[in-house]
Motif scaffolding. Structure first.
Motif, PDB file in Angstrom:
ATOM      1  N   THR A   1       0.903  -1.049   0.006  1.00 34.21           N
ATOM      2  CA  THR A   1       0.049  -0.157  -0.095  1.00 34.21           C
ATOM      3  C   THR A   1       0.914   1.294  -0.032  1.00 34.21           C
ATOM      4  O   THR A   1       1.902   1.250   0.816  1.00 34.21           O
ATOM      5  N   SER A   2       0.434   2.437  -0.699  1.00 37.52           N
ATOM      6  CA  SER A   2       1.327   3.329  -0.703  1.00 37.52           C
ATOM      7  C   SER A   2       1.150   4.146   0.496  1.00 37.52           C
ATOM      8  O   SER A   2       0.398   3.979   1.414  1.00 37.52           O
ATOM      9  N   ALA A   3       2.274   4.652   0.810  1.00 35.99           N
ATOM     10  CA  ALA A   3       2.725   5.554   2.044  1.00 35.99           C
ATOM     11  C   ALA A   3       1.302   6.264   2.609  1.00 35.99           C
ATOM     12  O   ALA A   3       1.265   6.617   3.574  1.00 35.99           O
ATOM     13  N   ASP A   4       0.564   6.936   1.465  1.00 30.34           N
ATOM     14  CA  ASP A   4      -0.417   7.726   1.839  1.00 30.34           C
ATOM     15  C   ASP A   4      -1.825   6.907   2.158  1.00 30.34           C
ATOM     16  O   ASP A   4      -2.739   7.558   2.614  1.00 30.34           O
ATOM     17  N   GLY A   5      -1.586   5.407   1.826  1.00 31.55           N
ATOM     18  CA  GLY A   5      -2.755   4.502   1.881  1.00 31.55           C
ATOM     19  C   GLY A   5      -3.989   4.709   1.028  1.00 31.55           C
ATOM     20  O   GLY A   5      -5.039   3.825   1.006  1.00 31.55           O
ATOM     21  N   THR A   6      -3.608   5.469  -0.222  1.00 29.95           N
ATOM     22  CA  THR A   6      -4.755   5.515  -1.298  1.00 29.95           C
ATOM     23  C   THR A   6      -4.392   4.653  -2.547  1.00 29.95           C
ATOM     24  O   THR A   6      -5.505   4.290  -3.150  1.00 29.95           O
ATOM     25  N   THR A   7      -3.230   4.076  -2.563  1.00 31.67           N
ATOM     26  CA  THR A   7      -3.116   3.273  -3.788  1.00 31.67           C
ATOM     27  C   THR A   7      -2.572   1.753  -3.309  1.00 31.67           C
ATOM     28  O   THR A   7      -1.806   1.598  -2.466  1.00 31.67           O
ATOM     29  N   LEU A   8      -3.183   0.788  -3.812  1.00 29.42           N
ATOM     30  CA  LEU A   8      -2.712  -0.612  -3.798  1.00 29.42           C
ATOM     31  C   LEU A   8      -1.979  -0.747  -4.808  1.00 29.42           C
ATOM     32  O   LEU A   8      -2.256  -0.712  -6.096  1.00 29.42           O
ATOM     33  N   GLU A   9      -0.444  -0.931  -4.819  1.00 26.80           N
ATOM     34  CA  GLU A   9       0.416  -1.143  -5.823  1.00 26.80           C
ATOM     35  C   GLU A   9       0.776  -2.559  -5.706  1.00 26.80           C
ATOM     36  O   GLU A   9       1.098  -3.555  -4.852  1.00 26.80           O
ATOM     37  N   ALA A  10       0.342  -2.997  -7.004  1.00 25.91           N
ATOM     38  CA  ALA A  10       0.561  -4.480  -7.250  1.00 25.91           C
ATOM     39  C   ALA A  10       1.677  -4.567  -8.395  1.00 25.91           C
ATOM     40  O   ALA A  10       1.693  -4.115  -9.478  1.00 25.91           O
ATOM     41  N   THR A  11       2.789  -5.476  -8.126  1.00 24.48           N
ATOM     42  CA  THR A  11       4.018  -5.728  -8.986  1.00 24.48           C
ATOM     43  C   THR A  11       3.898  -7.072  -9.445  1.00 24.48           C
ATOM     44  O   THR A  11       3.697  -8.098  -9.024  1.00 24.48           O
ATOM     45  N   LEU A  12       3.491  -7.007 -10.877  1.00 24.99           N
ATOM     46  CA  LEU A  12       3.326  -8.558 -11.390  1.00 24.99           C
ATOM     47  C   LEU A  12       4.484  -9.152 -11.746  1.00 24.99           C
ATOM     48  O   LEU A  12       5.531  -8.600 -12.285  1.00 24.99           O
ATOM     49  N   LEU A  13       4.678 -10.177 -10.979  1.00 26.17           N
ATOM     50  CA  LEU A  13       6.080 -11.123 -11.102  1.00 26.17           C
ATOM     51  C   LEU A  13       6.276 -12.261 -12.208  1.00 26.17           C
ATOM     52  O   LEU A  13       7.350 -12.602 -12.444  1.00 26.17           O
ATOM     53  N   ALA A  14       5.082 -12.629 -12.718  1.00 20.39           N
ATOM     54  CA  ALA A  14       5.245 -13.468 -13.662  1.00 20.39           C
ATOM     55  C   ALA A  14       5.532 -12.673 -14.997  1.00 20.39           C
ATOM     56  O   ALA A  14       5.053 -11.861 -15.571  1.00 20.39           O
ATOM     57  N   PRO A  15       6.573 -13.406 -15.817  1.00 21.83           N
ATOM     58  CA  PRO A  15       7.190 -12.651 -17.085  1.00 21.83           C
ATOM     59  C   PRO A  15       6.309 -12.768 -18.173  1.00 21.83           C
ATOM     60  O   PRO A  15       6.305 -11.863 -19.045  1.00 21.83           O
ATOM     61  N   GLU A  16       5.486 -13.726 -18.259  1.00 20.90           N
ATOM     62  CA  GLU A  16       4.430 -14.002 -19.453  1.00 20.90           C
ATOM     63  C   GLU A  16       3.155 -14.380 -18.794  1.00 20.90           C
ATOM     64  O   GLU A  16       2.879 -14.833 -18.109  1.00 20.90           O
ATOM     65  N   LEU A  17       2.347 -13.207 -19.135  1.00 20.57           N
ATOM     66  CA  LEU A  17       0.846 -13.302 -18.882  1.00 20.57           C
ATOM     67  C   LEU A  17       0.199 -14.028 -19.970  1.00 20.57           C
ATOM     68  O   LEU A  17      -0.323 -13.248 -21.186  1.00 20.57           O
ATOM     69  N   ASP A  18      -0.250 -15.084 -19.759  1.00 23.32           N
ATOM     70  CA  ASP A  18      -1.044 -15.804 -21.092  1.00 23.32           C
ATOM     71  C   ASP A  18      -2.070 -16.803 -20.300  1.00 23.32           C
ATOM     72  O   ASP A  18      -2.448 -16.468 -19.275  1.00 23.32           O
ATOM     73  N   VAL A  19      -2.690 -17.644 -21.197  1.00 25.51           N
ATOM     74  CA  VAL A  19      -4.036 -18.172 -20.706  1.00 25.51           C
ATOM     75  C   VAL A  19      -3.529 -19.424 -19.626  1.00 25.51           C
ATOM     76  O   VAL A  19      -4.348 -19.398 -18.723  1.00 25.51           O
ATOM     77  N   ASP A  20      -2.255 -19.431 -19.561  1.00 30.29           N
ATOM     78  CA  ASP A  20      -1.971 -20.445 -18.262  1.00 30.29           C
ATOM     79  C   ASP A  20      -2.053 -19.809 -17.058  1.00 30.29           C
ATOM     80  O   ASP A  20      -1.940 -20.370 -15.957  1.00 30.29           O
ATOM     81  N   VAL A  21      -1.906 -18.467 -16.810  1.00 27.69           N
ATOM     82  CA  VAL A  21      -1.820 -17.620 -15.479  1.00 27.69           C
ATOM     83  C   VAL A  21      -2.794 -16.725 -15.512  1.00 27.69           C
ATOM     84  O   VAL A  21      -3.076 -16.022 -14.450  1.00 27.69           O
ATOM     85  N   ALA A  22      -3.464 -16.574 -16.667  1.00 26.88           N
ATOM     86  CA  ALA A  22      -4.586 -15.198 -16.603  1.00 26.88           C
ATOM     87  C   ALA A  22      -5.649 -15.517 -15.464  1.00 26.88           C
ATOM     88  O   ALA A  22      -5.922 -14.392 -14.945  1.00 26.88           O
ATOM     89  N   ASP A  23      -6.238 -16.683 -15.285  1.00 28.97           N
ATOM     90  CA  ASP A  23      -7.240 -16.652 -14.511  1.00 28.97           C
ATOM     91  C   ASP A  23      -6.871 -16.763 -12.933  1.00 28.97           C
ATOM     92  O   ASP A  23      -7.306 -16.101 -12.316  1.00 28.97           O
ATOM     93  N   GLU A  24      -5.768 -17.341 -12.781  1.00 29.15           N
ATOM     94  CA  GLU A  24      -5.123 -17.025 -11.334  1.00 29.15           C
ATOM     95  C   GLU A  24      -4.677 -15.539 -10.989  1.00 29.15           C
ATOM     96  O   GLU A  24      -5.017 -15.126 -10.334  1.00 29.15           O
ATOM     97  N   LEU A  25      -4.246 -15.153 -12.013  1.00 33.21           N
ATOM     98  CA  LEU A  25      -3.967 -13.410 -12.018  1.00 33.21           C
ATOM     99  C   LEU A  25      -5.352 -12.817 -11.729  1.00 33.21           C
ATOM    100  O   LEU A  25      -5.168 -12.089 -10.550  1.00 33.21           O
ATOM    101  N   ARG A  26      -6.325 -12.907 -12.522  1.00 27.00           N
ATOM    102  CA  ARG A  26      -7.399 -12.142 -12.444  1.00 27.00           C
ATOM    103  C   ARG A  26      -8.187 -12.456 -11.013  1.00 27.00           C
ATOM    104  O   ARG A  26      -8.612 -11.389 -10.257  1.00 27.00           O
ATOM    105  N   ASP A  27      -8.294 -13.996 -10.474  1.00 22.75           N
ATOM    106  CA  ASP A  27      -8.788 -14.143  -9.126  1.00 22.75           C
ATOM    107  C   ASP A  27      -7.955 -13.462  -8.009  1.00 22.75           C
ATOM    108  O   ASP A  27      -8.415 -12.848  -6.995  1.00 22.75           O
ATOM    109  N   ASN A  28      -6.657 -13.519  -8.110  1.00 25.95           N
ATOM    110  CA  ASN A  28      -5.877 -12.871  -7.138  1.00 25.95           C
ATOM    111  C   ASN A  28      -6.070 -11.400  -7.163  1.00 25.95           C
ATOM    112  O   ASN A  28      -6.049 -10.909  -5.941  1.00 25.95           O
ATOM    113  N   LEU A  29      -5.966 -10.643  -8.126  1.00 25.11           N
ATOM    114  CA  LEU A  29      -6.165  -9.242  -8.356  1.00 25.11           C
ATOM    115  C   LEU A  29      -7.556  -8.818  -7.640  1.00 25.11           C
ATOM    116  O   LEU A  29      -7.796  -7.847  -7.129  1.00 25.11           O
ATOM    117  N   GLU A  30      -8.555  -9.437  -8.305  1.00 22.29           N
ATOM    118  CA  GLU A  30      -9.932  -9.124  -7.801  1.00 22.29           C
ATOM    119  C   GLU A  30     -10.254  -9.366  -6.261  1.00 22.29           C
ATOM    120  O   GLU A  30     -10.967  -8.824  -5.672  1.00 22.29           O
TER     121      GLU A  30
END
Length: 110
Positions: A11-40
């Motif tokens: 969370t940003s220092a002022d508490g207004t922004t949730l900062e998410a860093t994507l660690l997977a180098p490839e966003l494709d069909v294999d990780v898309a559902d997991e990514l969506r569920d995690n972020l949601e």
């Protein structure tokens, strides 16, 4: 800071922004559902007003993963958060621009 297999959160220092860093180098069909569920899930439980996705480490994104990000954007909006993409790699920026989603995701013109 919380780290998942494909996303790291803080969370940003002022508490207004949730900062998410994507660690997977490839966003494709294999990780898309997991990514969506995690972020949601993160958005649903966040008191923040903005979700910022750092794409600096992502070197490839396919249409399925792009659709997952659109779904996350819609879920974030429903929860009262705006979503922006930051620091996309050149190939990811090109994919986003080709699909016409640069403005939707808050990418500044190059």
């Amino acid at each position: 800071m919380t780290t998942d297999a494909i996303v790291s959160y803080r969370t940003s220092a002022d508490g207004t922004t949730l900062e998410a860093t994507l660690l997977a180098p490839e966003l494709d069909v294999d990780v898309a559902d997991e990514l969506r569920d995690n972020l949601e899930k993160a958005v649903a439980g966040s008191p923040c007003r903005q979700l910022s996705l750092d794409l600096a480490e992502v070197t490839f994104i396919d249409s399925y993963a792009m659709g997952a990000l659109v779904g996350v954007r819609n879920s974030a909006a429903a929860a009262g958060l705006t979503m922006v993409l930051t620091r996309p790699s050149a190939p990811v920026r090109q994919a986003i621009e080709v699909t016409g989603l640069a403005e939707v995701f808050g990418l500044d013109p190059v």
